[in-house]
Write an enzyme that holds these catalytic residues in place. Structure first.
Site, PDB file in Angstrom:
ATOM      1  N   ASN A  32       0.810  -1.191   0.000  1.00  8.44           N
ATOM      2  CA  ASN A  32       0.000   0.000   0.000  1.00  8.44           C
ATOM      3  C   ASN A  32       0.862   1.267   0.000  1.00  8.44           C
ATOM      4  O   ASN A  32       2.047   1.204  -0.316  1.00  8.44           O
ATOM      5  CB  ASN A  32      -1.017  -0.020   1.145  1.00  8.44           C
ATOM      6  CG  ASN A  32      -2.337   0.601   0.693  1.00  8.44           C
ATOM      7  OD1 ASN A  32      -2.354   1.773   0.331  1.00  8.44           O
ATOM      8  ND2 ASN A  32      -3.401  -0.166   0.652  1.00  8.44           N
ATOM      9  N   ARG A  33       0.297   2.413   0.432  1.00  5.15           N
ATOM     10  CA  ARG A  33       0.969   3.696   0.219  1.00  5.15           C
ATOM     11  C   ARG A  33       1.694   4.248   1.441  1.00  5.15           C
ATOM     12  O   ARG A  33       1.275   4.010   2.577  1.00  5.15           O
ATOM     13  CB  ARG A  33      -0.052   4.729  -0.279  1.00  5.15           C
ATOM     14  CG  ARG A  33      -0.542   4.407  -1.665  1.00  5.15           C
ATOM     15  CD  ARG A  33      -1.645   5.328  -2.143  1.00  5.15           C
ATOM     16  NE  ARG A  33      -1.914   5.085  -3.553  1.00  5.15           N
ATOM     17  CZ  ARG A  33      -2.703   4.095  -3.972  1.00  5.15           C
ATOM     18  NH1 ARG A  33      -3.294   3.277  -3.102  1.00  5.15           N
ATOM     19  NH2 ARG A  33      -2.920   3.908  -5.283  1.00  5.15           N
ATOM     20  N   HIS A  49       3.403   0.115  -2.818  1.00  3.03           N
ATOM     21  CA  HIS A  49       3.744  -1.299  -2.973  1.00  3.03           C
ATOM     22  C   HIS A  49       5.232  -1.592  -3.125  1.00  3.03           C
ATOM     23  O   HIS A  49       5.632  -2.424  -3.939  1.00  3.03           O
ATOM     24  CB  HIS A  49       3.000  -1.902  -4.159  1.00  3.03           C
ATOM     25  CG  HIS A  49       1.527  -2.046  -3.968  1.00  3.03           C
ATOM     26  ND1 HIS A  49       0.929  -2.203  -2.741  1.00  3.03           N
ATOM     27  CD2 HIS A  49       0.517  -2.035  -4.878  1.00  3.03           C
ATOM     28  CE1 HIS A  49      -0.371  -2.322  -2.894  1.00  3.03           C
ATOM     29  NE2 HIS A  49      -0.666  -2.211  -4.163  1.00  3.03           N
ATOM     30  N   HIS A  84      -1.543  -9.861  -3.454  1.00  3.09           N
ATOM     31  CA  HIS A  84      -2.375  -8.928  -4.235  1.00  3.09           C
ATOM     32  C   HIS A  84      -3.206  -9.647  -5.293  1.00  3.09           C
ATOM     33  O   HIS A  84      -3.279  -9.244  -6.450  1.00  3.09           O
ATOM     34  CB  HIS A  84      -1.468  -7.889  -4.890  1.00  3.09           C
ATOM     35  CG  HIS A  84      -2.163  -6.595  -5.195  1.00  3.09           C
ATOM     36  ND1 HIS A  84      -3.033  -6.459  -6.238  1.00  3.09           N
ATOM     37  CD2 HIS A  84      -2.132  -5.404  -4.577  1.00  3.09           C
ATOM     38  CE1 HIS A  84      -3.491  -5.217  -6.257  1.00  3.09           C
ATOM     39  NE2 HIS A  84      -2.967  -4.552  -5.253  1.00  3.09           N
ATOM     40  N   SER A  85      -3.856 -10.739  -4.860  1.00  6.39           N
ATOM     41  CA  SER A  85      -4.691 -11.443  -5.831  1.00  6.39           C
ATOM     42  C   SER A  85      -5.974 -10.679  -6.131  1.00  6.39           C
ATOM     43  O   SER A  85      -6.539 -10.044  -5.238  1.00  6.39           O
ATOM     44  CB  SER A  85      -5.046 -12.845  -5.297  1.00  6.39           C
ATOM     45  OG  SER A  85      -3.919 -13.679  -5.392  1.00  6.39           O
ATOM     46  N   TYR A  86      -6.407 -10.758  -7.401  1.00  7.94           N
ATOM     47  CA  TYR A  86      -7.691 -10.210  -7.840  1.00  7.94           C
ATOM     48  C   TYR A  86      -8.629 -11.391  -8.027  1.00  7.94           C
ATOM     49  O   TYR A  86      -8.323 -12.288  -8.822  1.00  7.94           O
ATOM     50  CB  TYR A  86      -7.590  -9.492  -9.178  1.00  7.94           C
ATOM     51  CG  TYR A  86      -6.838  -8.192  -9.214  1.00  7.94           C
ATOM     52  CD1 TYR A  86      -5.471  -8.153  -9.028  1.00  7.94           C
ATOM     53  CD2 TYR A  86      -7.497  -6.997  -9.505  1.00  7.94           C
ATOM     54  CE1 TYR A  86      -4.777  -6.960  -9.106  1.00  7.94           C
ATOM     55  CE2 TYR A  86      -6.812  -5.786  -9.578  1.00  7.94           C
ATOM     56  CZ  TYR A  86      -5.456  -5.781  -9.385  1.00  7.94           C
ATOM     57  OH  TYR A  86      -4.769  -4.587  -9.463  1.00  7.94           O
ATOM     58  N   ASP A 140     -11.554   1.481  -2.503  1.00  4.13           N
ATOM     59  CA  ASP A 140     -10.090   1.349  -2.444  1.00  4.13           C
ATOM     60  C   ASP A 140      -9.680   1.839  -1.068  1.00  4.13           C
ATOM     61  O   ASP A 140      -9.012   2.866  -0.915  1.00  4.13           O
ATOM     62  CB  ASP A 140      -9.437   2.187  -3.551  1.00  4.13           C
ATOM     63  CG  ASP A 140      -7.980   1.798  -3.791  1.00  4.13           C
ATOM     64  OD1 ASP A 140      -7.371   2.331  -4.722  1.00  4.13           O
ATOM     65  OD2 ASP A 140      -7.470   0.973  -3.005  1.00  4.13           O
ATOM     66  N   GLU A 175      -6.729  -7.355   0.512  1.00  2.00           N
ATOM     67  CA  GLU A 175      -5.306  -7.413   0.871  1.00  2.00           C
ATOM     68  C   GLU A 175      -5.135  -7.203   2.377  1.00  2.00           C
ATOM     69  O   GLU A 175      -5.156  -6.046   2.830  1.00  2.00           O
ATOM     70  CB  GLU A 175      -4.532  -6.324   0.112  1.00  2.00           C
ATOM     71  CG  GLU A 175      -4.770  -6.294  -1.405  1.00  2.00           C
ATOM     72  CD  GLU A 175      -4.546  -4.911  -1.995  1.00  2.00           C
ATOM     73  OE1 GLU A 175      -5.449  -4.397  -2.690  1.00  2.00           O
ATOM     74  OE2 GLU A 175      -3.476  -4.310  -1.729  1.00  2.00           O
TER      75      GLU A 175
END
Ligand code: GLA
Length: 365
Positions: A89-90, A115, A190-192, A264, A329
């Protein structure tokens, strides 16, 4: 076929996935159960490239987004299925201070750091350090050394990820790290997910989601938390009961939905004190598929795939677009190194960082 003992629950198969332009070979390990549930993990980014599970009629299909070639993983900034680090993340303004020393990281998301930076763990080639099969399941361990100063982070970090598939179709992802200097660490997967699969992909807006979180951390225009913990009550962020994802994502009156281009956001788990907390339950009423995500971390980022824009080359030539996948996540909170009130991401020499998450697959009863 590698066989270790008589009664095998699941097995592991090693294969070549592809080759990078510079000739580097990318390997894959396929873990599979007797019922045909399979997980393919590749050495590039220690990435979960595919996860095949049955629907209510027993038909197997791939419920995670990914690419067919290593080059596509390097070329597209979507982190499909990757292991994220050093800090998922940020981090605001791409800087943080540790014991009076300021560290400057790569600003790879506007002025912010995302990331782990340009060459985060997702872009590196990991080493397969172990493959094993026993009565509990089949597993593969991948490891990586991240040198002191990589991406601006202090300390040489030894990181590993173990994927273990057991025979009831639960995939455990066990992230570990040590350091030789005080540093920060926050690893996740980070799976979608799209539980409708790839054969007849339907938007995730039709999935139902439950997140046991009474609060979330609202963000600014750079998606950096403001520092507030805000109640989800009477907001589009209330998933304490299962909710259809698309029901409120078009709610243009909510500033946070606008800032996120959808969902998000970091959800603060009510179950954070549990050893293995339920972080989310996702189900698809049409296929009947369901997954539950568990974690030993205090929060989960729910990202509804807002930056998928129809240009991301997916499996079998599918072009992924907004709504084709969502991420859950588990993590410490975004920008934690700059927020003293948030749970800490510090790692000291002699300590071992551990983040265990589980993806329990199944069919809704
Ligand atoms: C995370 C972030 C999103 C986006 C994706 C990757 O989920 O929260 O904003 O950056 O990664 O595209």
């Amino acid at each position: 076929m590698m066989t270790v003992s008589g009664a095998m629950a699941a097995d592991a198969e090693r294969e070549v996935f592809g080759t990078l332009e510079d000739g580097t070979e990318i390997e894959a390990v396929v873990l599979s159960t007797e019922d045909g549930i399979t997980a393919r993990i590749i050495t590039l980014g220690a990435t979960l490239q595919s996860l095949q599970t049955p629907d209510k009629d027993g038909t197997l299909d791939d419920i995670v987004l990914g690419h067919d070639t290593p080059a596509e993983y390097l070329a597209t900034p979507q982190y499909l299925g990757a292991t994220i680090g050093r800090f998922a993340n940020r981090i605001g303004n791409a800087t943080f201070t540790l014991d009076g020393t300021e560290y400057t990281l790569e600003a790879n998301d506007g002025d912010n750091h995302l990331h782990g930076g340009v060459t985060g763990f997702d872009k590196l080639v990991w080493t397969i350090s172990d493959i094993s099969e026993d009565e509990n399941g089949a597993s593969v361990t991948l490891s990586l050394t991240s040198p002191d100063g990589a991406g601006g982070y202090p300390g040489t970090v030894e990181a590993s990820v173990t994927y273990m598939l057991d025979d009831d179709g639960t995939l455990t992802i066990d992230h570990r790290a040590t350091t030789d200097k005080t540093t920060i660490i926050n690893m996740t997967n980070h799976s979608y997910f799209n539980l409708s699969g790839h054969a007849d992909m339907r938007p995730i807006l039709g999935h139902d989601l439950m997140i046991p979180a009474s609060a979330y951390t609202p963000v600014d225009s750079g998606l950096i938390p403001t520092g507030e913990l805000r109640s989800v009550a009477e907001t589009p962020f209330d998933f304490r009961e299962p909710m259809r994802i698309g029901a409120r994502v078009r709610n243009s009156t909510d500033e946070q939905i606008m800032l996120g281009l959808g969902y998000d956001h970091n959800f603060v788990l009510d179950t954070a004190d549990d050893d293995m907390a339920l972080a989310a339950k996702l189900s698809d009423p049409v296929s009947g598929r369901m997954i539950k995500i568990y974690t030993d971390k205090p929060a989960v980022q729910f990202y509804s795939g807002n930056f998928l824009d129809g240009t991301t080359p997916g499996k079998g030539g599918t072009l992924y677009r907004q709504g084709d996948g969502l991420c859950l996540e588990p993590q410490v909170y975004p920008d934690a190194p700059n927020k003293p009130d948030f749970p800490s991401a510090r790692l000291e020499p002699g300590e071992e960082y551990v983040h265990v998450m589980k993806i329990k697959t199944g069919v809704a009863k």
